[in-house]
Design an enzyme around this catalytic site. Structure first.
Site, PDB file in Angstrom:
ATOM      1  N   ARG A  19       0.835  -1.194   0.000  1.00  0.00           N
ATOM      2  CA  ARG A  19       0.000   0.000   0.000  1.00  0.00           C
ATOM      3  C   ARG A  19       0.871   1.244   0.000  1.00  0.00           C
ATOM      4  NH1 ARG A  19      -4.621   0.100   4.510  1.00  0.00           N
ATOM      5  NH2 ARG A  19      -4.526  -2.121   4.021  1.00  0.00           N
ATOM      6  N   SER A 105      -7.961  -0.154   0.660  1.00  0.00           N
ATOM      7  CA  SER A 105      -8.866  -0.288   1.805  1.00  0.00           C
ATOM      8  C   SER A 105      -9.464   1.054   2.230  1.00  0.00           C
ATOM      9  CB  SER A 105      -8.116  -0.967   2.954  1.00  0.00           C
ATOM     10  OG  SER A 105      -8.961  -1.237   4.041  1.00  0.00           O
ATOM     11  N   HIS A 106      -9.154   1.498   3.438  1.00  0.00           N
ATOM     12  CA  HIS A 106      -9.749   2.714   4.008  1.00  0.00           C
ATOM     13  C   HIS A 106      -8.866   3.939   3.813  1.00  0.00           C
ATOM     14  CE1 HIS A 106      -7.061   0.975   7.006  1.00  0.00           C
ATOM     15  NE2 HIS A 106      -6.889   2.197   7.476  1.00  0.00           N
ATOM     16  N   LYS A 115      -3.468  -6.597  -2.421  1.00  0.00           N
ATOM     17  CA  LYS A 115      -3.380  -7.693  -1.460  1.00  0.00           C
ATOM     18  C   LYS A 115      -3.830  -8.967  -2.151  1.00  0.00           C
ATOM     19  CE  LYS A 115      -7.618  -6.162   0.959  1.00  0.00           C
ATOM     20  NZ  LYS A 115      -8.091  -5.675   2.281  1.00  0.00           N
ATOM     21  N   ASP A 246     -15.978  -0.082   5.133  1.00  0.00           N
ATOM     22  CA  ASP A 246     -14.814   0.666   4.664  1.00  0.00           C
ATOM     23  C   ASP A 246     -14.705   0.567   3.139  1.00  0.00           C
ATOM     24  OD1 ASP A 246     -13.855  -1.943   4.343  1.00  0.00           O
ATOM     25  OD2 ASP A 246     -11.854  -1.464   5.073  1.00  0.00           O
ATOM     26  N   ASP A 248     -13.191  -1.117   0.895  1.00  0.00           N
ATOM     27  CA  ASP A 248     -13.273  -2.379   0.148  1.00  0.00           C
ATOM     28  C   ASP A 248     -14.165  -3.410   0.821  1.00  0.00           C
ATOM     29  OD1 ASP A 248     -11.442  -2.791   2.241  1.00  0.00           O
ATOM     30  OD2 ASP A 248     -10.357  -4.322   1.123  1.00  0.00           O
ATOM     31  N   ASP A 250     -14.177  -5.063   3.804  1.00  0.00           N
ATOM     32  CA  ASP A 250     -13.819  -6.148   4.718  1.00  0.00           C
ATOM     33  C   ASP A 250     -13.929  -5.739   6.180  1.00  0.00           C
ATOM     34  OD1 ASP A 250     -11.594  -4.499   4.779  1.00  0.00           O
ATOM     35  OD2 ASP A 250     -10.154  -6.037   4.153  1.00  0.00           O
ATOM     36  N   ARG A 251     -14.216  -4.446   6.451  1.00  0.00           N
ATOM     37  CA  ARG A 251     -14.400  -3.977   7.825  1.00  0.00           C
ATOM     38  C   ARG A 251     -15.776  -3.334   7.966  1.00  0.00           C
ATOM     39  NH1 ARG A 251     -10.473  -0.127  10.297  1.00  0.00           N
ATOM     40  NH2 ARG A 251     -10.667   1.039   8.382  1.00  0.00           N
ATOM     41  N   HIS A 335     -12.313  -5.992  11.713  1.00  0.00           N
ATOM     42  CA  HIS A 335     -12.356  -7.223  10.923  1.00  0.00           C
ATOM     43  C   HIS A 335     -12.981  -8.324  11.773  1.00  0.00           C
ATOM     44  CE1 HIS A 335      -9.613  -5.829   7.686  1.00  0.00           C
ATOM     45  NE2 HIS A 335      -9.033  -5.141   8.651  1.00  0.00           N
TER      46      HIS A 335
END
Length: 475
Positions: A19, A105-106, A115, A246, A248, A250-251, A335
């Site tokens: 990232r 992600s966020h 990832k 978030d 993507d 996943d959270r 998560h």
């Protein structure tokens, strides 16, 4: 053309993923990463890889570079288009557990990342460093770069439908709920609205269209001010609950019917209760940043608490290899991984929210907040970055460990230095970049929180007075 060795951004290869800022994660670097990933997959005799990307403006183009490079190296690529990371995981598990997601992600819109998972496991720190070394070699040797062309975001309806069908088969609501969902302009909002409608819920959608400009702020639900619109709308619409995903997906962060944000460790406790009611005497896994409340509640529900280092990849890997002993795992970052015979063993923010909704709908309690009455609120600081003042983080951690005998606390060294007291804990860790320390404190009362923080400052005050001063002011 031979490229300058010093141009390669080794710092973007982190413990859990890749990232970085777009000015260092350039198309040429992405192509080098794609070559290195191809090599890693082929070494594991993988021939088919699932590929997806998030809502960021550069993500479709970066995914195209990955796709072309993979195919050039003989890999078969299944392209999902713009999707959530859990959707990518869902299809990757159908193809040997091999998938790559272009996402930051966020993080803010100025970032992007990659990832991946290989043969069912998320990439380990060692695999990430292998890719880093290989990518650097490819970067130095690149003769011809794949042209960077702006690509539109593509949403492939058939993949979305299949993923939603899986969710619909798993989740059963005893009564319809009124739900506010905030997609934060990420790639997961579209899935949330669609599945809630399929389940018969009344849905109020906020920022659920994908928009890589992220016009208001980064797609990070762990920042309370980012949830002000969600909390206000829940109260205004008199909804049963609300949740935000978030960038993507996943959270997840959830709020109750009063618009109050539920801390991640309290939500983790609820999920532990849900799983342990059906399968007692199993492990519940959590990371070192979770409060002592989590340990106490897991034991209260008849479970076995097991602490891990921070990082959803470590969480998923432990659960996957626990042979069914670990029924659930969660992280303070939001998560949550279900492994109770339902769920798929990976972190899916939407699925976690749906499991909470299912439990509420079948509970005698009519209010979401009532489910948390026996899970007390904590007094806590968020993860706070502290300057190292040019001291090496490892030396700071070693010193505080050596000094810890001066106070009455239980020492844990799984990830950084954690000190547990009867009514709270504190933790100090090296940040993922190594440029900062991160600290977090938790206690049963505001006064006790301050005392625990002062204990950490005391242990550091003689040798590191600047760090001690900053810890005293951590919020």
């Amino acid at each position: 053309m031979q490229l300058n060795k010093n141009d390669f951004p080794a710092h973007i290869f982190r413990a859990y993923d890749i990232r970085g800022k777009l000015d260092v994660l350039t198309p040429a670097v992405v192509q080098a990463i794609a070559e290195a990933l191809s090599q890693q997959y082929l070494q594991h005799r993988v021939m088919t890889v699932v590929l997806g990307y998030d809502a960021r403006l550069t993500s479709p183009s970066y995914a195209e570079i990955l796709q072309q490079t993979f195919k050039k190296n003989g890999l078969n690529v299944i392209e999902l288009g713009c999707c959530s990371t859990p959707c990518l995981y869902f299809f990757a598990m159908q193809h040997g557990g091999n998938g790559v997601m272009v996402t930051a992600s966020h993080n803010p819109k100025s970032d992007n990342g990659v990832k991946w998972m290989c043969q069912g496991d998320p990439s380990s720190p060692e695999q990430i460093q292998q890719v880093a070394l290989s990518a650097q070699q490819h970067y130095q040797q690149q003769q011809c770069a794949i042209p960077f062309v702006d690509q539109p975001h593509q949403f492939i309806e058939s993949y979305k439908t299949e993923y939603l069908q899986y969710l619909q088969r798993d989740i059963h609501l005893a009564r319809p709920l009124k739900v506010v969902v905030d997609g934060l302009y990420g790639s997961a909002g579209q899935y949330a609205v669609a599945i809630l409608q399929r389940l018969g819920c009344q849905v109020i959608a906020l920022r659920c269209e994908a928009n890589g400009e992220f016009p208001e702020h980064a797609p990070d639900p762990s920042t309370a001010k980012h949830l002000e619109k969600l909390c206000h709308t829940v109260r205004e619409q008199q909804a049963d609950l609300g949740f935000a995903l978030d960038g993507d997906g996943d959270r997840v962060v959830m709020v109750d019917e009063t618009g109050a944000i539920l801390r991640a460790d309290r939500l983790l406790c609820l999920f532990a209760k849900i799983c342990l009611e059906q399968q007692p005497q199993r492990e519940v896994v959590f990371d070192v940043k979770c409060s002592s409340l989590v340990i106490q509640q897991i034991k209260h529900y008849g479970g076995i608490p097991h602490m891990l280092r921070t990082g959803s990849t470590f969480l998923r890997k432990y659960i996957a290899h626990s042979k069914g002993q670990a029924v659930f795992g969660g992280e303070y970052a939001g998560h949550y991984v279900f492994n109770d015979g339902r769920g798929k063993g990976y972190d899916d923010g939407l699925y976690a929210a749906l499991r909470a909704m299912e439990y509420l709908a079948q509970s005698p309690a009519q209010k979401f907040s009532a489910l948390f009455v026996q899970i007390p609120e904590r007094y806590a600081t968020e993860d706070t970055y502290i300057r190292t003042y040019q001291h090496h983080p490892v030396e700071v951690l070693q010193d505080i460990e050596q000094q810890s005998h001066k106070i009455a606390a239980h020492l844990t060294k799984i990830d950084g230095v954690r000190l547990d007291f009867d009514d709270g804990f504190g933790i100090i860790r090296a940040s993922n970049t190594g440029e900062y320390l991160t600290v977090r404190f938790d206690a049963s009362s505001a006064s006790r929180l301050n005392e625990i923080r002062q204990n950490f400052a005391y242990l550091l005050s003689e040798k590191y007075p600047e760090i001690a001063h900053d810890i005293c002011n951590a919020q």
